[in-house]
Design a protein around this motif. Structure first.
Motif, PDB file in Angstrom:
ATOM      1  N   GLU A 161       0.831  -1.204   0.000  1.00  0.00           N
ATOM      2  CA  GLU A 161       0.000   0.000   0.000  1.00  0.00           C
ATOM      3  C   GLU A 161       0.865   1.254   0.000  1.00  0.00           C
ATOM      4  O   GLU A 161       1.978   1.269   0.518  1.00  0.00           O
ATOM      5  CB  GLU A 161      -0.940   0.001   1.202  1.00  0.00           C
ATOM      6  N   ARG A 162       0.340   2.280  -0.597  1.00  0.00           N
ATOM      7  CA  ARG A 162       1.037   3.562  -0.689  1.00  0.00           C
ATOM      8  C   ARG A 162       0.365   4.588   0.215  1.00  0.00           C
ATOM      9  O   ARG A 162      -0.849   4.521   0.449  1.00  0.00           O
ATOM     10  CB  ARG A 162       1.008   4.085  -2.122  1.00  0.00           C
ATOM     11  N   THR A 163       1.140   5.545   0.696  1.00  0.00           N
ATOM     12  CA  THR A 163       0.635   6.505   1.668  1.00  0.00           C
ATOM     13  C   THR A 163       0.964   7.941   1.271  1.00  0.00           C
ATOM     14  O   THR A 163       2.103   8.256   0.940  1.00  0.00           O
ATOM     15  CB  THR A 163       1.262   6.237   3.054  1.00  0.00           C
ATOM     16  N   PHE A 164      -0.060   8.801   1.293  1.00  0.00           N
ATOM     17  CA  PHE A 164       0.119  10.247   1.266  1.00  0.00           C
ATOM     18  C   PHE A 164       0.164  10.701   2.718  1.00  0.00           C
ATOM     19  O   PHE A 164      -0.766  10.423   3.485  1.00  0.00           O
ATOM     20  CB  PHE A 164      -1.068  10.942   0.582  1.00  0.00           C
ATOM     21  N   ALA A 165       1.217  11.372   3.126  1.00  0.00           N
ATOM     22  CA  ALA A 165       1.353  11.824   4.509  1.00  0.00           C
ATOM     23  C   ALA A 165       1.589  13.330   4.541  1.00  0.00           C
ATOM     24  O   ALA A 165       2.326  13.872   3.705  1.00  0.00           O
ATOM     25  CB  ALA A 165       2.516  11.101   5.191  1.00  0.00           C
TER      26      ALA A 165
ATOM     27  N   PRO B 261      -9.098  -1.844  -5.586  1.00  0.00           N
ATOM     28  CA  PRO B 261      -8.408  -0.645  -6.094  1.00  0.00           C
ATOM     29  C   PRO B 261      -9.036   0.666  -5.638  1.00  0.00           C
ATOM     30  O   PRO B 261      -8.348   1.699  -5.634  1.00  0.00           O
ATOM     31  CB  PRO B 261      -8.514  -0.803  -7.613  1.00  0.00           C
ATOM     32  N   LEU B 262     -10.304   0.652  -5.246  1.00  0.00           N
ATOM     33  CA  LEU B 262     -10.983   1.881  -4.833  1.00  0.00           C
ATOM     34  C   LEU B 262     -10.991   2.081  -3.321  1.00  0.00           C
ATOM     35  O   LEU B 262     -11.606   3.020  -2.819  1.00  0.00           O
ATOM     36  CB  LEU B 262     -12.427   1.886  -5.356  1.00  0.00           C
ATOM     37  N   TYR B 263     -10.297   1.211  -2.599  1.00  0.00           N
ATOM     38  CA  TYR B 263     -10.210   1.359  -1.136  1.00  0.00           C
ATOM     39  C   TYR B 263      -9.416   2.613  -0.782  1.00  0.00           C
ATOM     40  O   TYR B 263      -8.447   2.979  -1.455  1.00  0.00           O
ATOM     41  CB  TYR B 263      -9.516   0.139  -0.536  1.00  0.00           C
ATOM     42  N   VAL B 264      -9.838   3.287   0.304  1.00  0.00           N
ATOM     43  CA  VAL B 264      -9.061   4.388   0.866  1.00  0.00           C
ATOM     44  C   VAL B 264      -9.259   4.396   2.376  1.00  0.00           C
ATOM     45  O   VAL B 264     -10.348   4.066   2.870  1.00  0.00           O
ATOM     46  CB  VAL B 264      -9.473   5.761   0.265  1.00  0.00           C
ATOM     47  N   ALA B 265      -8.215   4.728   3.108  1.00  0.00           N
ATOM     48  CA  ALA B 265      -8.292   4.930   4.555  1.00  0.00           C
ATOM     49  C   ALA B 265      -7.644   6.263   4.878  1.00  0.00           C
ATOM     50  O   ALA B 265      -6.625   6.627   4.283  1.00  0.00           O
ATOM     51  CB  ALA B 265      -7.593   3.808   5.311  1.00  0.00           C
ATOM     52  N   LEU B 266      -8.243   6.990   5.807  1.00  0.00           N
ATOM     53  CA  LEU B 266      -7.717   8.277   6.256  1.00  0.00           C
ATOM     54  C   LEU B 266      -7.399   8.177   7.735  1.00  0.00           C
ATOM     55  O   LEU B 266      -8.219   7.698   8.522  1.00  0.00           O
ATOM     56  CB  LEU B 266      -8.747   9.402   6.048  1.00  0.00           C
ATOM     57  N   PHE B 267      -6.209   8.601   8.112  1.00  0.00           N
ATOM     58  CA  PHE B 267      -5.774   8.636   9.501  1.00  0.00           C
ATOM     59  C   PHE B 267      -5.597  10.108   9.857  1.00  0.00           C
ATOM     60  O   PHE B 267      -4.725  10.787   9.303  1.00  0.00           O
ATOM     61  CB  PHE B 267      -4.467   7.867   9.677  1.00  0.00           C
ATOM     62  N   ILE B 268      -6.401  10.594  10.783  1.00  0.00           N
ATOM     63  CA  ILE B 268      -6.409  12.011  11.107  1.00  0.00           C
ATOM     64  C   ILE B 268      -5.815  12.228  12.496  1.00  0.00           C
ATOM     65  O   ILE B 268      -6.283  11.630  13.478  1.00  0.00           O
ATOM     66  CB  ILE B 268      -7.838  12.593  11.079  1.00  0.00           C
ATOM     67  N   GLY B 269      -4.777  13.042  12.589  1.00  0.00           N
ATOM     68  CA  GLY B 269      -4.214  13.451  13.871  1.00  0.00           C
ATOM     69  C   GLY B 269      -4.029  14.955  13.833  1.00  0.00           C
ATOM     70  O   GLY B 269      -3.131  15.458  13.152  1.00  0.00           O
ATOM     71  N   ALA B 270      -4.911  15.696  14.500  1.00  0.00           N
ATOM     72  CA  ALA B 270      -4.897  17.153  14.387  1.00  0.00           C
ATOM     73  C   ALA B 270      -5.266  17.789  15.720  1.00  0.00           C
ATOM     74  O   ALA B 270      -5.907  17.164  16.565  1.00  0.00           O
ATOM     75  CB  ALA B 270      -5.877  17.607  13.302  1.00  0.00           C
ATOM     76  N   GLY B 271      -4.860  19.039  15.895  1.00  0.00           N
ATOM     77  CA  GLY B 271      -5.178  19.767  17.117  1.00  0.00           C
ATOM     78  C   GLY B 271      -4.190  19.543  18.243  1.00  0.00           C
ATOM     79  O   GLY B 271      -4.405  20.025  19.360  1.00  0.00           O
TER      80      GLY B 271
ATOM     81  N   VAL C 113      -1.589  13.738   9.077  1.00  0.00           N
ATOM     82  CA  VAL C 113      -2.730  13.169   8.379  1.00  0.00           C
ATOM     83  C   VAL C 113      -2.195  12.241   7.303  1.00  0.00           C
ATOM     84  O   VAL C 113      -1.255  12.610   6.583  1.00  0.00           O
ATOM     85  CB  VAL C 113      -3.599  14.275   7.746  1.00  0.00           C
ATOM     86  N   TYR C 114      -2.772  11.035   7.195  1.00  0.00           N
ATOM     87  CA  TYR C 114      -2.353  10.086   6.172  1.00  0.00           C
ATOM     88  C   TYR C 114      -3.558   9.684   5.329  1.00  0.00           C
ATOM     89  O   TYR C 114      -4.661   9.530   5.845  1.00  0.00           O
ATOM     90  CB  TYR C 114      -1.811   8.781   6.778  1.00  0.00           C
ATOM     91  N   PHE C 115      -3.321   9.479   4.021  1.00  0.00           N
ATOM     92  CA  PHE C 115      -4.274   8.810   3.143  1.00  0.00           C
ATOM     93  C   PHE C 115      -3.578   7.533   2.664  1.00  0.00           C
ATOM     94  O   PHE C 115      -2.492   7.618   2.098  1.00  0.00           O
ATOM     95  CB  PHE C 115      -4.625   9.636   1.895  1.00  0.00           C
ATOM     96  N   LYS C 116      -4.205   6.390   2.857  1.00  0.00           N
ATOM     97  CA  LYS C 116      -3.605   5.134   2.391  1.00  0.00           C
ATOM     98  C   LYS C 116      -4.442   4.549   1.254  1.00  0.00           C
ATOM     99  O   LYS C 116      -5.659   4.438   1.362  1.00  0.00           O
ATOM    100  CB  LYS C 116      -3.494   4.128   3.537  1.00  0.00           C
ATOM    101  N   LEU C 117      -3.747   4.181   0.183  1.00  0.00           N
ATOM    102  CA  LEU C 117      -4.386   3.600  -0.996  1.00  0.00           C
ATOM    103  C   LEU C 117      -3.693   2.282  -1.347  1.00  0.00           C
ATOM    104  O   LEU C 117      -2.504   2.114  -1.089  1.00  0.00           O
ATOM    105  CB  LEU C 117      -4.271   4.541  -2.194  1.00  0.00           C
ATOM    106  N   PRO C 118      -4.414   1.354  -1.975  1.00  0.00           N
ATOM    107  CA  PRO C 118      -3.786   0.083  -2.362  1.00  0.00           C
ATOM    108  C   PRO C 118      -2.834   0.257  -3.533  1.00  0.00           C
ATOM    109  O   PRO C 118      -2.910   1.238  -4.290  1.00  0.00           O
ATOM    110  CB  PRO C 118      -4.990  -0.797  -2.736  1.00  0.00           C
ATOM    111  N   ALA C 119      -1.964  -0.724  -3.688  1.00  0.00           N
ATOM    112  CA  ALA C 119      -0.989  -0.680  -4.781  1.00  0.00           C
ATOM    113  C   ALA C 119      -1.658  -0.722  -6.146  1.00  0.00           C
ATOM    114  O   ALA C 119      -1.075  -0.288  -7.141  1.00  0.00           O
ATOM    115  CB  ALA C 119      -0.016  -1.846  -4.636  1.00  0.00           C
ATOM    116  N   GLN C 120      -2.900  -1.241  -6.214  1.00  0.00           N
ATOM    117  CA  GLN C 120      -3.566  -1.427  -7.501  1.00  0.00           C
ATOM    118  C   GLN C 120      -4.194  -0.147  -8.059  1.00  0.00           C
ATOM    119  O   GLN C 120      -4.670  -0.127  -9.193  1.00  0.00           O
ATOM    120  CB  GLN C 120      -4.684  -2.483  -7.357  1.00  0.00           C
ATOM    121  N   HIS C 121      -4.217   0.936  -7.290  1.00  0.00           N
ATOM    122  CA  HIS C 121      -4.897   2.140  -7.785  1.00  0.00           C
ATOM    123  C   HIS C 121      -4.108   2.762  -8.940  1.00  0.00           C
ATOM    124  O   HIS C 121      -2.879   2.851  -8.888  1.00  0.00           O
ATOM    125  CB  HIS C 121      -5.078   3.167  -6.664  1.00  0.00           C
TER     126      HIS C 121
END
Length: 227
Positions: free
Chosen positions: A15-19, A114-124, A134-142
């Motif tokens: 899986e790939r991550t936008f952080a 391929p359309l799965y997404v998870a968001l990890f929110i750490g704010a404040g 904040v992270y967005f995680k997507l599968p390798a197949q996207h």
């Protein structure tokens, strides 16, 4: 290894991550709800299936009584964040503690969809050693991973909405210490150093500087792009 396989096709990666990261900064539940709503609305413009993200406050199957997708919650979104997203027990109108809000969302698809997404929110968070992430995680197949311009669109979106100081798109290499293999890395000009607990998704091993990559100015900071 003399050269990097393309990020989209590197067989070592999962899986790939936008952080996105920034230092200590207070935020109310209303602030976090507004940023989350804008994030999901703008992500849904790229991939409509991402509009369906909802809270994962507990690791269990979805129940009929659970709240719907965050975009359907309206004014109730901030209340739910304040009740369930704190490290300490809520006692309104008490402000959130120094570790801020932290919670997870996904769109209720299997992780290899391929359309799965998870968001990890750490704010404040106002604890200097923790910072915010904040992270967005997507599968390798996207298909995102085959289009650097789409990757940059999401990177810019997240950095702007959350007013991040740094951002990175990477995947962990399942060898040794699971260190990240970067694809995109961005730092805002004048940004302070990362907090101590910045997380492994916002940095990369120095060895990747030796691989060919592009460095350029982008949206108020320095952007690095690997194959």
């Amino acid at each position: 290894m003399n050269e990097l396989p393309p990020f989209a096709h590197d067989p070592r990666l999962g899986e790939r991550t936008f952080a996105f990261g920034w230092g200590a900064r207070p935020a109310t539940a209303d602030d976090v709800a507004a940023h989350l709503t804008e994030t999901v609305e703008r992500l849904a413009e790229i991939e409509p299936a991402w509009a369906e993200v909802r809270f994962l406050f507990e690791m269990r199957a979805l129940r009929a009584s659970d709240p719907g997708p965050v975009l359907t919650l309206g004014d109730d979104l901030a209340r739910r964040i304040d009740r369930r997203g704190r490290f300490e027990a809520p006692a309104a109108p008490r402000p959130v503690g120094p570790w801020g809000y932290s919670f997870v969302l996904d769109n209720q698809r299997k992780e290899d969809d391929p359309l799965y997404v998870a968001l990890f929110i750490g704010a404040g968070a106002t604890a200097e050693e923790k910072g915010n992430q904040v992270y967005f995680k997507l599968p390798a197949q996207h298909p995102m991973w085959r289009d650097v311009e789409q990757g940059l669109r999401v990177l810019r979106l997240g950095a702007a909405v959350w007013r991040a100081d740094c951002a990175q798109v990477s995947a962990l290499v399942p060898e040794g210490q699971y260190l990240p293999r970067p694809w995109l890395n961005w730092t805002r000009h004048g940004a302070p150093p990362l907090p101590v607990l910045s997380g492994k998704y916002l940095t990369y091993p120095a060895e990747y500087e030796a691989f060919p990559h592009e460095t350029r100015e982008a949206f108020g900071g320095l952007l690095k792009v690997w194959p």
